[in-house]
Design a protein around this motif. Structure first.
Motif, PDB file in Angstrom:
ATOM      1  N   LYS A 212       1.661   7.035  -6.879  1.00  0.00           N
ATOM      2  CA  LYS A 212       0.369   7.348  -7.485  1.00  0.00           C
ATOM      3  C   LYS A 212       0.364   8.767  -8.034  1.00  0.00           C
ATOM      4  O   LYS A 212       0.813   9.707  -7.382  1.00  0.00           O
ATOM      5  CB  LYS A 212      -0.738   7.171  -6.452  1.00  0.00           C
ATOM      6  CG  LYS A 212      -2.130   7.168  -7.045  1.00  0.00           C
ATOM      7  CD  LYS A 212      -3.159   6.808  -5.997  1.00  0.00           C
ATOM      8  CE  LYS A 212      -4.545   6.697  -6.618  1.00  0.00           C
ATOM      9  NZ  LYS A 212      -5.566   6.323  -5.607  1.00  0.00           N
TER      10      LYS A 212
ATOM     11  N   GLU B  40       0.823  -1.202   0.000  1.00  0.00           N
ATOM     12  CA  GLU B  40       0.000   0.000   0.000  1.00  0.00           C
ATOM     13  C   GLU B  40       0.862   1.259   0.000  1.00  0.00           C
ATOM     14  O   GLU B  40       0.532   2.263  -0.641  1.00  0.00           O
ATOM     15  CB  GLU B  40      -0.934   0.013   1.210  1.00  0.00           C
ATOM     16  CG  GLU B  40      -2.045  -1.020   1.134  1.00  0.00           C
ATOM     17  CD  GLU B  40      -1.594  -2.401   1.558  1.00  0.00           C
ATOM     18  OE1 GLU B  40      -0.389  -2.554   1.853  1.00  0.00           O
ATOM     19  OE2 GLU B  40      -2.426  -3.324   1.603  1.00  0.00           O
TER      20      GLU B  40
ATOM     21  N   ARG C  20       0.844   4.262  -2.887  1.00  0.00           N
ATOM     22  CA  ARG C  20       0.613   5.663  -2.550  1.00  0.00           C
ATOM     23  C   ARG C  20       1.777   6.546  -2.967  1.00  0.00           C
ATOM     24  O   ARG C  20       1.584   7.684  -3.398  1.00  0.00           O
ATOM     25  CB  ARG C  20       0.388   5.822  -1.041  1.00  0.00           C
ATOM     26  CG  ARG C  20      -0.913   5.259  -0.537  1.00  0.00           C
ATOM     27  CD  ARG C  20      -1.253   5.850   0.821  1.00  0.00           C
ATOM     28  NE  ARG C  20      -0.138   5.776   1.744  1.00  0.00           N
ATOM     29  CZ  ARG C  20       0.077   4.779   2.582  1.00  0.00           C
ATOM     30  NH1 ARG C  20      -0.763   3.757   2.607  1.00  0.00           N
ATOM     31  NH2 ARG C  20       1.099   4.793   3.408  1.00  0.00           N
TER      32      ARG C  20
END
Length: 247
Positions: free
Chosen positions: A27, A20, A24
């Motif tokens: 992104k 994760e 992030r």
């Protein structure tokens, strides 16, 4: 066992950082709909990234993949079972260091690359400016795992082919095709930014104890979230629901 498999699926073998966090950090959202009930969730974001030796959570990766930049697409053959880890001893099969052995220091599965300490290196100049010529540093170039290297058998320290097998206890291991010897995954692969080995980690004041993490607190029920709240607070439903028809 399930908890161990879940945690292993959440970690990348080359850094032990959560997936994760990787997503992030790289992104790039260009546009998305407002988070309102009258809008469908739609997002316009970057899908294609250029992966190099710079890891996705670094500033160099973001600089190479700035918004609006288009890089040539690189075709990578997917590998179902990744078999090379940090700390593995491998033998180089190509180039000026053919036949030499070294230790894997970095793994880049997005390009099927590994970097071996002290092998396949070259000189490059960095920090060059108008008034400063820069400096020359020694840099290891990546090697392709499918055609440039192979694992070393720990029984005789010779290169060998291998395959994945299961032990009687159900553990998945790498086995040498020549000697039948198990090639263990190095302990270096389990190192993180916080500890060298999991057993050596010292719990801090704000850490959640391992016993609390492993405690099973969820009891599955055929009830909704609202029904659970009403049960906890002792609220009884006395209203008669309206009739509904599904035809």
């Amino acid at each position: 066992m399930r908890m161990t498999q879940f945690l292993a699926s959440k970690l990348k073998n080359f850094s032990n950082l959560p997936k994760e966090y990787m997503e992030r950090s790289k992104k790039q959202v260009y546009w998305q709909t407002p988070k309102e009930v009258n809008y469908l969730p739609r997002t316009v974001e970057r899908k294609r990234f250029r992966y190099t030796t710079n890891r996705p959570w670094t500033g160099h990766f973001r600089q190479q993949n700035m918004p609006g930049t288009v890089r040539r697409k690189v075709l990578v053959e997917p590998i179902e079972d990744w078999s090379f880890f940090r700390g593995d001893r491998i033998e180089v099969l190509v180039g000026k260091d053919k036949g030499k052995q070294g230790i894997v220091t970095q793994v880049i599965p997005e390009r099927n690359w590994v970097i071996v300490e002290g092998l396949n290196w070259h000189y490059r100049k960095v920090g060059g400016e108008k008034e400063f010529p820069g400096i020359i540093i020694k840099s290891e170039a990546p090697l392709h795992v499918t055609k440039d290297i192979r694992l070393v058998d720990p029984s005789d320290l010779q290169g060998t082919d291998f395959e994945w097998r299961f032990t009687e206890e159900g553990e998945k291991v790498r086995v040498s095709m020549r000697s039948g010897r198990i090639i263990p995954v190095p302990e270096t692969n389990n190192q993180t930014h916080d500890y060298k080995t999991p057993n050596a980690y010292i719990e801090r004041e704000k850490d959640t104890p391992g016993a609390v993490v492993g405690e099973i607190t969820f009891q599955p029920k055929l009830s909704t979230f609202e029904m659970d709240i009403m049960e906890e607070m002792g609220i009884k439903e006395e209203r008669t629901p309206a009739k509904s028809y599904w035809y």
